[in-house]
Design a protein around this motif. Structure first.
Motif, mmCIF file in Angstrom:
data_model
loop_
_atom_site.group_PDB
_atom_site.id
_atom_site.type_symbol
_atom_site.label_atom_id
_atom_site.label_comp_id
_atom_site.label_asym_id
_atom_site.label_seq_id
_atom_site.Cartn_x
_atom_site.Cartn_y
_atom_site.Cartn_z
ATOM 1 N N LYS A 74 -54.529 -34.535 6.263
ATOM 2 C CA LYS A 74 -55.490 -34.178 5.096
ATOM 3 C C LYS A 74 -56.337 -35.466 4.803
ATOM 4 O O LYS A 74 -55.639 -36.406 4.495
ATOM 5 C CB LYS A 74 -54.568 -33.531 3.888
ATOM 6 N N PRO A 76 -59.633 -36.897 2.405
ATOM 7 C CA PRO A 76 -60.269 -36.539 1.258
ATOM 8 C C PRO A 76 -61.761 -36.141 1.647
ATOM 9 O O PRO A 76 -62.251 -36.681 2.385
ATOM 10 C CB PRO A 76 -60.336 -38.081 0.385
ATOM 11 N N ARG A 82 -60.346 -31.639 0.294
ATOM 12 C CA ARG A 82 -59.741 -32.261 1.371
ATOM 13 C C ARG A 82 -59.928 -31.600 2.744
ATOM 14 O O ARG A 82 -59.928 -30.103 2.760
ATOM 15 C CB ARG A 82 -58.168 -32.388 1.265
ATOM 16 N N GLU A 84 -58.338 -30.427 6.069
ATOM 17 C CA GLU A 84 -57.151 -30.337 6.608
ATOM 18 C C GLU A 84 -57.192 -29.910 7.979
ATOM 19 O O GLU A 84 -57.775 -28.902 8.575
ATOM 20 C CB GLU A 84 -56.338 -29.179 5.825
ATOM 21 N N SER A 228 -51.474 -35.671 -4.894
ATOM 22 C CA SER A 228 -50.738 -34.822 -3.957
ATOM 23 C C SER A 228 -49.269 -34.735 -4.514
ATOM 24 O O SER A 228 -48.609 -35.585 -5.037
ATOM 25 C CB SER A 228 -50.868 -35.381 -2.655
#
Length: 536
Positions: A74, A76, A82, A84, A228
């Motif tokens: 992931k 930013p 985000r 992935e 997170s």
């Protein structure tokens, strides 16, 4: 291995005192709350021993359980967002390939082998050694700098899932209640908590996400302070990089170093975007390298130029390697823009087909050149040298001058340098040097803008206008060379070359018009600089 990429937009909340999700009915646009049951998730997170990925807001994990079991990286991608990148587990190593992933947000991840010979990081996660997929290793290379990836945390979650659907049966969001147990590795220290996660789906909007937040707040939930689960699990172990903004700088040394930190951060963050071949990523990374190099030259009275010479040279090489792909991209677009509007009777022969073949061949070469540069040991050496520069800057006595005074000095030095080149410019090569000098003056003003404000902003805009008109002149010269190359290829193949000659003549006229326009743009810019900056 198949690789899938999705854009994830989500928010996390600390759950209220009562267990489970609050009532989700009654929300505007929500016609149905679909219970998707419960699932057990088990994820091992990987990072360098000093947590370089976590410090940058990047997470890398191997997760089993759920529909998307596999390796997840992931990165930013903006507020609440985000990117992935998912790689399925190997056969027999857990759940199979990624499932239920839509086409939105997909992108290509470069699979070129690393020049350093790394094919992945062999790491243990409590069983047979697991191997981080090599394409993910390369995507974090600018962060890890080749350091081993090791397990840093294991998170086990019991997840209850609800889908919020609109009246057409489309998903607005996925809402989950997670009961998390986190083990920090290698210490094994554990902690547990419950949280609510809201992830936008294909029919959701930012406004719906805000409405969802209000609804959860009314039920006692509040936004999580950690971005997170891993950040919450690691807590104070995650290093906090220095991010002092330029506008708060007291001295010119402080201001220059703050600006350099911003550009190094941009350079490093764009590395995975270039490897994924995202739009405009090569251009943006090249600009970051140029801004760094320009700042080191402009403010050579602040930082010892002898001590930074190897960094400046490394940035020049990187810009050159990236520039080949960017210049190819710009040139190809320009050629299509010239050919597409032509009436049919002016397009003689397979012009568009030849251009496609020419562009495809060049793209393969320049793309390979850019990725090879990012995979090289020399690139890692440059990143390490930049780290050293930021940690131990070779400041000169002039660095102690007040920020506004020193930044103004740097801007004016670059302006005077530009003015001398304008006065001496007669050939195409000399005009190209003027363009580069205008760009450097513009970057100097942009670096000074947080301190000097609107004065620097106006200066940068005028330099941009000078740069752009000369850029058009230079583009015409490059385009004429490409048209001649295409015409020679067409001629040798027995094709009609009329169209290439027609466009060549039009580009010649456009170059003459740009050269004439430059005179007026420069005269106005010079008058305004003398007025605003009191240049003697």
């Amino acid at each position: 291995m198949t690789t899938v990429e999705v854009r994830e937009i989500e928010r996390k909340y600390e759950a209220p005192g009562s267990p489970g999700l609050p009532d989700l009915t009654g929300l505007r646009r929500v016609a149905c709350v679909e219970d998707r049951g419960s699932v057990a998730l088990d994820a091992v997170y990987y990072d360098t021993a000093d947590l370089r990925l976590a410090a940058a807001g990047v997470t890398l994990r191997r997760r089993t359980g759920g529909e998307d079991a596999g390796w997840h990286l992931k990165l930013p991608a903006g507020t609440d967002a985000r990117d992935e990148i998912r790689v399925p587990l190997r056969a027999g190593a857990g759940a199979g390939a990624c499932a239920g992933v839509g086409s939105e947000g997909t992108g290509r991840v470069d699979g070129a082998a690393g020049a350093d010979g790394s094919g992945g990081a062999d790491v243990s996660e409590g069983g047979p050694g697991a191997t981080v997929p090599p394409q993910l290793v390369r995507l974090v290379r600018s962060r890890t700098r080749g350091a081993p990836l090791v397990p840093v945390a294991r998170l086990r979650s019991q997840r209850d899932v609800r889908h919020l659907l609109d009246k057409h049966g489309r998903r607005l969001a996925e809402v989950s209640y997670d009961q998390v147990t986190a083990d920090s590795l290698p210490s094994g220290k554990s902690r547990a908590w419950a949280e609510i996660e809201v992830e936008l789906a294909e029919a959701g909007t930012a406004a719906f996400l805000d409405a969802m937040e209000e609804h959860l707040a009314a039920a006692g939930a509040r936004r999580s302070r950690a971005k997170s689960k891993l950040g919450r699990a690691l807590g104070k172990r995650v290093p906090k990089p220095s991010t002092a903004p330029v506008e708060r700088a007291a001295t010119v040394g402080d201001a220059v170093m703050a600006y350099l930190r911003e550009q190094v951060s941009e350079l490093v963050a764009l590395d995975p975007a270039v490897r994924r071949d995202l739009p405009d990523s090569v251009h943006r990374m090249r600009v970051a390298a140029r801004r760094l190099r320009s700042a080191l030259s402009t403010f050579r009275f602040v930082l010892d130029p002898e001590a930074t010479r190897h960094v400046t040279e490394g940035l020049r090489r990187l810009g050159t390697e990236l520039g080949a792909d960017r210049d190819r991209e710009v040139l190809t677009l320009r050629l299509y823009e010239l050919i597409d509007p032509l009436p049919r009777h002016e397009v003689l022969g397979p012009v568009r087909g030849r251009l496609r073949t020419w562009a495809t061949t060049r793209r393969s070469s320049t793309r390979r050149r850019a990725i090879t540069a990012l995979n090289s040991a020399r690139y890692l050496e440059l990143l390490s040298a930049l780290d050293t520069l930021l940690a131990e800057p070779p400041l000169l006595p002039a660095a102690a001058a007040p920020a506004a005074e020193g930044l103004r000095r740097g801007v004016l030095r670059d302006y005077r340098r530009l003015a001398k080149r304008v006065a001496a410019a007669n050939t195409d090569e000399e005009r190209h040097e003027v363009r580069k000098a205008a760009k450097r003056a513009r970057y100097a003003a942009e670096a000074a803008r947080p301190v000097l404000g609107t004065q620097a902003k106006a200066f940068a805009q005028r330099m941009k206008e000078v740069q752009e008109v000369l850029g058009e002149y230079n583009d015409c010269a490059v385009t004429r060379a490409a048209l001649r190359e295409l015409a020679v290829q067409a001629h040798l193949s027995g094709e009609n070359t009329f169209t290439y000659g027609l466009l060549h003549e039009r580009e010649t006229r456009r170059a003459k018009a740009a050269a004439a326009r430059f005179e007026g743009v420069w005269e106005q810019a010079a008058r305004e600089e003398h007025r605003d900056f009191k240049i003697d």
